[in-house]
Design a protein around this motif. Structure first.
Motif, PDB file in Angstrom:
ATOM      1  N   VAL A 162      -4.294   3.244  -9.909  1.00 52.82           N
ATOM      2  CA  VAL A 162      -4.722   2.369  -8.827  1.00 52.82           C
ATOM      3  C   VAL A 162      -5.688   1.942  -8.492  1.00 52.82           C
ATOM      4  O   VAL A 162      -5.694   1.203  -7.633  1.00 52.82           O
ATOM      5  CB  VAL A 162      -5.386   3.877  -7.616  1.00 52.82           C
ATOM      6  CG1 VAL A 162      -6.418   4.630  -7.692  1.00 52.82           C
ATOM      7  CG2 VAL A 162      -4.870   3.687  -6.208  1.00 52.82           C
ATOM      8  N   ALA A 163      -6.525   1.553  -9.079  1.00 53.68           N
ATOM      9  CA  ALA A 163      -8.009   0.725  -9.162  1.00 53.68           C
ATOM     10  C   ALA A 163      -7.081  -0.658  -9.973  1.00 53.68           C
ATOM     11  O   ALA A 163      -7.152  -1.784  -9.147  1.00 53.68           O
ATOM     12  CB  ALA A 163      -8.455   1.514 -10.596  1.00 53.68           C
ATOM     13  N   VAL A 164      -6.230  -0.718 -10.540  1.00 56.19           N
ATOM     14  CA  VAL A 164      -5.933  -2.269 -11.085  1.00 56.19           C
ATOM     15  C   VAL A 164      -5.142  -2.842  -9.754  1.00 56.19           C
ATOM     16  O   VAL A 164      -5.019  -3.530  -9.162  1.00 56.19           O
ATOM     17  CB  VAL A 164      -4.565  -1.869 -12.559  1.00 56.19           C
ATOM     18  CG1 VAL A 164      -4.213  -3.495 -12.790  1.00 56.19           C
ATOM     19  CG2 VAL A 164      -6.139  -1.908 -13.495  1.00 56.19           C
ATOM     20  N   ALA A 192      -6.786   4.720 -13.157  1.00 55.80           N
ATOM     21  CA  ALA A 192      -6.447   3.943 -13.738  1.00 55.80           C
ATOM     22  C   ALA A 192      -5.805   2.994 -13.028  1.00 55.80           C
ATOM     23  O   ALA A 192      -5.513   1.349 -12.613  1.00 55.80           O
ATOM     24  CB  ALA A 192      -6.215   3.670 -15.767  1.00 55.80           C
ATOM     25  N   LEU A 239      -4.696  -1.887  -6.674  1.00 55.20           N
ATOM     26  CA  LEU A 239      -6.170  -2.176  -5.305  1.00 55.20           C
ATOM     27  C   LEU A 239      -6.113  -3.662  -5.523  1.00 55.20           C
ATOM     28  O   LEU A 239      -6.312  -4.639  -4.523  1.00 55.20           O
ATOM     29  CB  LEU A 239      -6.838  -1.370  -4.999  1.00 55.20           C
ATOM     30  CG  LEU A 239      -6.308   0.526  -4.749  1.00 55.20           C
ATOM     31  CD1 LEU A 239      -6.903   0.532  -4.090  1.00 55.20           C
ATOM     32  CD2 LEU A 239      -5.520  -0.765  -2.714  1.00 55.20           C
ATOM     33  N   ALA A 240      -6.507  -3.489  -6.814  1.00 55.46           N
ATOM     34  CA  ALA A 240      -7.344  -5.692  -7.055  1.00 55.46           C
ATOM     35  C   ALA A 240      -6.114  -6.518  -7.285  1.00 55.46           C
ATOM     36  O   ALA A 240      -6.226  -7.321  -6.416  1.00 55.46           O
ATOM     37  CB  ALA A 240      -7.857  -5.245  -8.516  1.00 55.46           C
ATOM     38  N   LEU A 241      -5.227  -6.157  -8.162  1.00 56.39           N
ATOM     39  CA  LEU A 241      -3.551  -6.859  -7.691  1.00 56.39           C
ATOM     40  C   LEU A 241      -3.872  -7.060  -6.477  1.00 56.39           C
ATOM     41  O   LEU A 241      -2.851  -7.831  -5.604  1.00 56.39           O
ATOM     42  CB  LEU A 241      -2.903  -5.908  -8.472  1.00 56.39           C
ATOM     43  CG  LEU A 241      -2.145  -6.499  -9.773  1.00 56.39           C
ATOM     44  CD1 LEU A 241      -1.659  -5.704 -10.763  1.00 56.39           C
ATOM     45  CD2 LEU A 241      -2.613  -7.772 -10.266  1.00 56.39           C
ATOM     46  N   LEU A 242      -3.421  -6.503  -5.588  1.00 56.34           N
ATOM     47  CA  LEU A 242      -3.363  -5.919  -3.867  1.00 56.34           C
ATOM     48  C   LEU A 242      -3.785  -7.251  -2.826  1.00 56.34           C
ATOM     49  O   LEU A 242      -3.657  -7.698  -2.494  1.00 56.34           O
ATOM     50  CB  LEU A 242      -3.477  -4.430  -3.398  1.00 56.34           C
ATOM     51  CG  LEU A 242      -2.725  -3.908  -1.817  1.00 56.34           C
ATOM     52  CD1 LEU A 242      -2.009  -3.144  -2.117  1.00 56.34           C
ATOM     53  CD2 LEU A 242      -3.874  -4.348  -1.065  1.00 56.34           C
ATOM     54  N   ILE A 243      -5.147  -7.058  -3.299  1.00 55.13           N
ATOM     55  CA  ILE A 243      -6.251  -7.555  -2.582  1.00 55.13           C
ATOM     56  C   ILE A 243      -6.314  -8.786  -3.054  1.00 55.13           C
ATOM     57  O   ILE A 243      -5.835  -9.898  -2.298  1.00 55.13           O
ATOM     58  CB  ILE A 243      -7.616  -7.458  -3.237  1.00 55.13           C
ATOM     59  CG1 ILE A 243      -8.092  -6.102  -2.730  1.00 55.13           C
ATOM     60  CG2 ILE A 243      -8.572  -8.147  -2.761  1.00 55.13           C
ATOM     61  CD1 ILE A 243      -9.350  -5.571  -2.425  1.00 55.13           C
ATOM     62  N   GLN A 244      -5.501  -9.175  -4.371  1.00 57.25           N
ATOM     63  CA  GLN A 244      -5.679 -10.917  -4.737  1.00 57.25           C
ATOM     64  C   GLN A 244      -3.915 -10.902  -3.859  1.00 57.25           C
ATOM     65  O   GLN A 244      -3.681 -12.566  -4.300  1.00 57.25           O
ATOM     66  CB  GLN A 244      -4.993 -10.959  -6.320  1.00 57.25           C
ATOM     67  CG  GLN A 244      -6.144 -10.651  -7.179  1.00 57.25           C
ATOM     68  CD  GLN A 244      -6.713 -12.341  -7.144  1.00 57.25           C
ATOM     69  OE1 GLN A 244      -6.872 -13.015  -6.404  1.00 57.25           O
ATOM     70  NE2 GLN A 244      -8.222 -12.411  -7.467  1.00 57.25           N
ATOM     71  N   LEU A 304       2.443   1.336  -3.534  1.00 56.54           N
ATOM     72  CA  LEU A 304       1.166   2.586  -4.482  1.00 56.54           C
ATOM     73  C   LEU A 304       1.016   3.496  -3.952  1.00 56.54           C
ATOM     74  O   LEU A 304       1.158   4.876  -5.132  1.00 56.54           O
ATOM     75  CB  LEU A 304      -0.694   1.489  -4.046  1.00 56.54           C
ATOM     76  CG  LEU A 304      -0.632   0.101  -5.269  1.00 56.54           C
ATOM     77  CD1 LEU A 304      -2.209   0.255  -4.045  1.00 56.54           C
ATOM     78  CD2 LEU A 304      -1.057   0.790  -6.337  1.00 56.54           C
ATOM     79  N   ILE A 319       0.399  -0.807   0.017  1.00 55.53           N
ATOM     80  CA  ILE A 319      -0.310   0.180   0.317  1.00 55.53           C
ATOM     81  C   ILE A 319       0.531   0.955  -0.239  1.00 55.53           C
ATOM     82  O   ILE A 319       0.387   1.982  -0.480  1.00 55.53           O
ATOM     83  CB  ILE A 319      -1.060   0.109   1.244  1.00 55.53           C
ATOM     84  CG1 ILE A 319      -2.318  -1.400   1.026  1.00 55.53           C
ATOM     85  CG2 ILE A 319      -1.277   1.495   1.164  1.00 55.53           C
ATOM     86  CD1 ILE A 319      -2.660  -1.317   2.343  1.00 55.53           C
ATOM     87  N   TYR A 343      -2.768 -10.683  -1.429  1.00 53.54           N
ATOM     88  CA  TYR A 343      -2.914 -10.610   0.221  1.00 53.54           C
ATOM     89  C   TYR A 343      -3.886 -12.136   0.077  1.00 53.54           C
ATOM     90  O   TYR A 343      -3.391 -13.007   1.359  1.00 53.54           O
ATOM     91  CB  TYR A 343      -3.361  -9.362   0.424  1.00 53.54           C
ATOM     92  CG  TYR A 343      -4.164  -9.620   2.319  1.00 53.54           C
ATOM     93  CD1 TYR A 343      -3.323  -8.992   3.023  1.00 53.54           C
ATOM     94  CD2 TYR A 343      -5.144  -9.953   2.600  1.00 53.54           C
ATOM     95  CE1 TYR A 343      -3.158  -9.997   4.462  1.00 53.54           C
ATOM     96  CE2 TYR A 343      -5.150 -10.410   3.863  1.00 53.54           C
ATOM     97  CZ  TYR A 343      -4.768 -10.192   4.594  1.00 53.54           C
ATOM     98  OH  TYR A 343      -4.395 -10.266   6.056  1.00 53.54           O
TER      99      TYR A 343
END
Lengths: 163, 103
Positions: free
Chosen positions: B76-78, B74, B80-85, B35, B32, B87
Motif C-alpha cells: 500500500v505504501a508503494v 509495503a 499510494l506513491a505510484l497513485l500520487i505520481q 488498491l 484507490i 495523478y
C-alpha cells in the motif's frame, strides 16, 4: 463464540460488498474499516487474539490512514462530509459490538474459543523457525520505504508536473 | 459448552472475501478502489491462513498472517506513491487513462 463468528462473517461480507460499490472513495473506506474490524472479531472467535489486535492496529489503523491520506493529497476537498454517511458504518459497527459482547458474555469461564493460540507461541515460532523470513520481511519493508520515498517525491524538472 | 468453528465455514468466508476483492479489481476503474480491493484480497488470504492454523492448533498460520501484513503494508505504501505520481501526470485517478502500453 460460534454465533459471534457467523454474525461477524455476515457483517464482513456485507461491508466489503458495500465498500467496493461506493461511488465516493471516503464512503468506501469507511465500510472497508468496518469490514476489517469484523475480520478482527472473526480472528478473536477463532482463538487468535494477538492477530485480532494486529488486524485492528495495523490494518484498520495504519493502512487505512494511508489510504485515507491518498485521496486527501490528490483531491483537496474543501468541505466537510455530511454526517449521514456515517449511518451505515455505524449500524454495522454497532451490530459487530453487540455480537462481540454476546459472545463474551454467553459462555462460562475465561475461554472464548475452543483452542486459543497464545501470543507467546506465535512469538517463539516467529523468532526461531521463521527468523530468516523475518529478516526478509524487514528488507521488503525497507525497500518499500525507499521506493515510496523515491516515487512520491515531486519532480522539479518534469515539464508536466503540477507546480 | 464451546463449539469449534468448522473449517468449511471459515474457508468459505475467506473465499467469498477474496472473490469480492477480485471483482473489485476487475470491475472498478478508480485506482484507490483497486488498491482497496487488493487489500481485501490479501486480508482474505490471511484469514484462510489463520483458519487453517486454528484448525490444527499450530502457530504457523498466525506467523504467515504477520508476513502477509508486512507485505500488505509495503504494497500500500508503494501503491499510494505510484497513485500520487499517476495523478500528477494524468490529472485523474482513472486507470484507463494510462493506455500507452495497450496492445
Amino acid at each position: 463464540m460460534i454465533e459471534t463468528f457467523y454474525a461477524a462473517a455476515v457483517i464482513t461480507i456485507v461491508a466489503t460488498i458495500l465498500a467496493i460499490t461506493r461511488k465516493n472513495v471516503v464512503h468506501g473506506l469507511l465500510y472497508l474499516i468496518v469490514s476489517l474490524l469484523a475480520v478482527a472479531v472473526i480472528f478473536f472467535a477463532l482463538g487468535a487474539p494477538f492477530i485480532a489486535a494486529l488486524e485492528v492496529i495495523v490494518y484498520a489503523g495504519a493502512i487505512m490512514v494511508l489510504l485515507n491520506l491518498g485521496p486527501a493529497t490528490v483531491e483537496q476537498e474543501r468541505r466537510w462530509e455530511p454526517p449521514r454517511i456515517w449511518i451505515g458504518p455505524t449500524i454495522l459497527s454497532g451490530l459487530l459490538l453487540a455480537g462481540l459482547l454476546y459472545g463474551l458474555s454467553s459462555h462460562e469461564g475465561q475461554r472464548v474459543a475452543a483452542s486459543v493460540i497464545e501470543p507467546r507461541g506465535v512469538g517463539i515460532a516467529l523468532f526461531t523457525q521463521y527468523a530468516l523470513a523475518v529478516e526478509i520481511a524487514s528488507m521488503l519493508l525497507l525497500s518499500a520505504l525507499i521506493g515510496a520515498y523515491h516515487l512520491g517525491r515531486r519532480e522539479m524538472d518534469s515539464p508536466r508536473a503540477i507546480p | 459448552m464451546i463449539v469449534d468453528i468448522p473449517l468449511a465455514s471459515g474457508l468459505s468466508v475467506a473465499a467469498v472475501l477474496f472473490s469480492v476483492g477480485l471483482i473489485g479489481v476487475l470491475a472498478r476503474r478508480n485506482l484507490i478502489f483497486i488498491l482497496m480491493s487488493i487489500e481485501v484480497m490479501l486480508n482474505a488470504a490471511g484469514l484462510a491462513f489463520v483458519v487453517a492454523g486454528a484448525r490444527w492448533g499450530q502457530a504457523d498460520g498466525q506467523v504467515m498472517f504477520l508476513f502477509i501484513l508486512a507485505t500488505a503494508a509495503a504494497e500500500v505504501a508503494v501503491g499510494l506513491a505510484l497513485l500520487i505520481q499517476f495523478y500528477r501526470r494524468f490529472g485523474t485517478l482513472d486507470a484507463d487513462a494510462a493506455s500507452l502500453m495497450r496492445g
